[in-house]
Every structure is written in structure tokens, then in C-alpha cells.
Design a protein around this motif. Structure first.
Motif, PDB file in Angstrom:
ATOM      1  N   ARG A   6       0.764  -1.117  -0.121  1.00 14.06           N
ATOM      2  CA  ARG A   6      -0.190   0.048  -0.094  1.00 14.06           C
ATOM      3  C   ARG A   6       0.781   1.095  -0.032  1.00 14.06           C
ATOM      4  N   GLU A   7       2.053   1.444   0.376  1.00 14.29           N
ATOM      5  CA  GLU A   7       2.817   2.459   0.695  1.00 14.29           C
ATOM      6  C   GLU A   7       3.568   2.826  -0.759  1.00 14.29           C
ATOM      7  N   LEU A   8       3.872   1.682  -1.538  1.00  9.88           N
ATOM      8  CA  LEU A   8       4.446   1.922  -2.865  1.00  9.88           C
ATOM      9  C   LEU A   8       4.044   2.609  -3.817  1.00  9.88           C
ATOM     10  N   PRO A   9       2.724   2.565  -4.251  1.00 13.09           N
ATOM     11  CA  PRO A   9       2.215   3.487  -5.615  1.00 13.09           C
ATOM     12  C   PRO A   9       2.293   4.951  -5.320  1.00 13.09           C
ATOM     13  N   ARG A  10       2.446   5.532  -6.528  1.00 13.92           N
ATOM     14  CA  ARG A  10       2.380   7.142  -6.128  1.00 13.92           C
ATOM     15  C   ARG A  10       1.042   7.406  -6.763  1.00 13.92           C
ATOM     16  N   TRP A  11       0.409   8.455  -6.464  1.00 14.35           N
ATOM     17  CA  TRP A  11      -1.074   9.017  -6.697  1.00 14.35           C
ATOM     18  C   TRP A  11      -0.920  10.370  -7.432  1.00 14.35           C
ATOM     19  N   THR A  12      -1.455  10.216  -8.435  1.00 17.85           N
ATOM     20  CA  THR A  12      -1.838  11.420  -9.102  1.00 17.85           C
ATOM     21  C   THR A  12      -2.971  12.157  -9.068  1.00 17.85           C
ATOM     22  N   LEU A  13      -3.360  13.156  -8.643  1.00 14.23           N
ATOM     23  CA  LEU A  13      -4.605  13.813  -8.235  1.00 14.23           C
ATOM     24  C   LEU A  13      -4.342  15.252  -8.763  1.00 14.23           C
ATOM     25  N   GLN A  14      -5.576  15.970  -9.323  1.00 17.83           N
ATOM     26  CA  GLN A  14      -5.388  17.216  -9.808  1.00 17.83           C
ATOM     27  C   GLN A  14      -4.294  17.558 -10.623  1.00 17.83           C
ATOM     28  N   GLY A  15      -3.442  16.606 -11.324  1.00 15.86           N
ATOM     29  CA  GLY A  15      -2.412  16.987 -12.005  1.00 15.86           C
ATOM     30  C   GLY A  15      -1.090  17.013 -11.286  1.00 15.86           C
ATOM     31  N   ARG A  16      -1.044  16.613 -10.086  1.00 19.56           N
ATOM     32  CA  ARG A  16       0.003  16.600  -9.244  1.00 19.56           C
ATOM     33  C   ARG A  16       0.302  15.202  -8.508  1.00 19.56           C
ATOM     34  N   GLU A  17       1.660  14.716  -8.575  1.00 14.34           N
ATOM     35  CA  GLU A  17       1.843  13.460  -8.051  1.00 14.34           C
ATOM     36  C   GLU A  17       2.541  13.439  -6.609  1.00 14.34           C
ATOM     37  N   PHE A  18       1.896  12.376  -5.807  1.00 10.27           N
ATOM     38  CA  PHE A  18       2.101  12.190  -4.585  1.00 10.27           C
ATOM     39  C   PHE A  18       2.402  10.812  -4.052  1.00 10.27           C
ATOM     40  N   SER A  19       3.474  10.719  -3.188  1.00 11.04           N
ATOM     41  CA  SER A  19       3.581   9.514  -2.551  1.00 11.04           C
ATOM     42  C   SER A  19       2.589   9.400  -1.480  1.00 11.04           C
ATOM     43  N   ILE A  20       2.244   8.542  -0.749  1.00 10.73           N
ATOM     44  CA  ILE A  20       1.042   8.124   0.058  1.00 10.73           C
ATOM     45  C   ILE A  20       1.494   8.963   1.435  1.00 10.73           C
ATOM     46  N   GLN A  21       2.855   9.065   1.835  1.00 21.56           N
ATOM     47  CA  GLN A  21       3.323   9.652   2.885  1.00 21.56           C
ATOM     48  C   GLN A  21       3.055  11.320   2.546  1.00 21.56           C
ATOM     49  N   GLN A  22       3.134  11.877   1.377  1.00 19.72           N
ATOM     50  CA  GLN A  22       2.952  13.171   1.163  1.00 19.72           C
ATOM     51  C   GLN A  22       1.433  13.561   1.217  1.00 19.72           C
ATOM     52  N   LEU A  23       0.597  12.635   0.546  1.00 26.07           N
ATOM     53  CA  LEU A  23      -0.705  12.977   0.708  1.00 26.07           C
ATOM     54  C   LEU A  23      -1.218  12.692   2.405  1.00 26.07           C
ATOM     55  N   ARG A  24      -0.544  11.749   3.149  1.00 32.48           N
ATOM     56  CA  ARG A  24      -1.178  11.712   4.462  1.00 32.48           C
ATOM     57  C   ARG A  24      -0.853  13.110   5.343  1.00 32.48           C
ATOM     58  N   LEU A  25       0.409  13.512   4.932  1.00 29.07           N
ATOM     59  CA  LEU A  25       0.952  14.680   5.811  1.00 29.07           C
ATOM     60  C   LEU A  25       0.742  16.079   5.252  1.00 29.07           C
ATOM     61  N   THR A  26       0.664  16.200   4.196  1.00 28.54           N
ATOM     62  CA  THR A  26       0.757  17.682   3.330  1.00 28.54           C
ATOM     63  C   THR A  26      -0.245  17.917   2.462  1.00 28.54           C
ATOM     64  N   ALA A  27      -1.271  17.105   2.018  1.00 26.07           N
ATOM     65  CA  ALA A  27      -1.883  17.207   0.937  1.00 26.07           C
ATOM     66  C   ALA A  27      -3.326  17.682   1.439  1.00 26.07           C
TER      67      ALA A  27
END
Length: 134
Positions: free
Chosen positions: A55-76
Motif C-alpha cells: 500500500r505504501e509503494l504506489p504514487r498517486w496523481t490527483l489534480q495533475g500533481r503526483e504524490f507518495s502516500i506519505q505526502q498525501l497523508r501529511l501535506t495534501a
């Protein structure tokens, strides 16, 4: 136009960087009846042809921006996965997937602030056959 299934049929492909296949991508529809803040996304477990990716491996692209799951959890906190928006999931995997048909399964984990913590995260499961073209 969004397809009914969580795993969208279009957008499944290998990722090529500097001539090297570095992974694969697919698109997901929001599984809930409303959008969710990026910080409430807790990842996606991916299984392709019986091989699991954490679950920690994939990167997410939302609204044209790419995030690691850690970035989503903490800063998004300013990014939302809207009901009518597709999330692009990029899974690092040297060589990507072979050309042909594959069994793809996902478990999308999302926190809902109105559900007690002991019942979190909510998991949304989907399976689909997908095709990698040459």
C-alpha cells in the motif's frame, strides 16, 4: 466519462522513463459517494496476477500533481479526490507488465472523519481484467 467500475479500463499502461520501463499505471474512480481530502487517503493495495504490491509503494496523481502516500497523508490538505475525478496510480515495477491481459485487484483505503477510529480505514475492493498494449 467515468466507467462504472472502480478500476477504469482506459489508462492502463507501462511507464517509460528515459527509454526504460519503470512501472505501470492505471486509473481509479473515487469509490465513495463524495470526494475526500488527500490527507484522508490511506493508500491502495495492488495485486496483479497474484503478485502483491504494498500500500505504501504506489504514487498517486490527483489534480495533475503526483504524490507518495506519505505526502498525501501529511501535506495534501489542499488536494481533494473529487467524485468526478480519476486518480492515476503509478506502481514502480522494473520492466512493468508484460504485453497482454492481466488480473488487477485493488483495495483502496480511505479514512472517513465521521466513522469511529476503530473501524478505519474503510476498504473498497475491486477486480478487473486489464490489457497492456505493445
Amino acid at each position: 466519462m467515468l466507467e462504472r467500475e472502480l478500476i477504469q479500463n482506459h489508462g492502463v499502461r507501462n511507464v517509460v522513463v528515459d527509454g526504460q520501463v519503470t512501472g505501470f499505471q492505471f486509473r481509479l474512480r473515487m469509490p465513495n459517494y463524495r470526494g475526500v481530502w488527500g490527507s484522508l487517503i490511506d493508500g491502495v493495495d495492488v495485486v496483479v496476477d497474484g503478485v502483491g504490491f504494498d500500500r505504501e509503494l504506489p504514487r498517486w496523481t490527483l489534480q495533475g500533481r503526483e504524490f507518495s502516500i506519505q505526502q498525501l497523508r501529511l501535506t495534501a490538505t489542499e488536494v481533494r479526490w473529487q467524485l468526478d475525478e480519476l486518480a492515476t496510480i503509478t506502481v514502480p515495477h522494473h520492466g512493468g507488465l508484460a504485453v497482454g491481459v492481466h488480473d488487477l485487484a485493488v483495495d483502496i483505503a480511505i479514512h472517513a472523519p465521521y466513522i469511529p477510529a476503530e473501524f478505519q480505514p474503510s476498504l473498497f475492493h475491486s477486480e478487473r481484467k486489464v490489457t497492456i498494449l505493445p
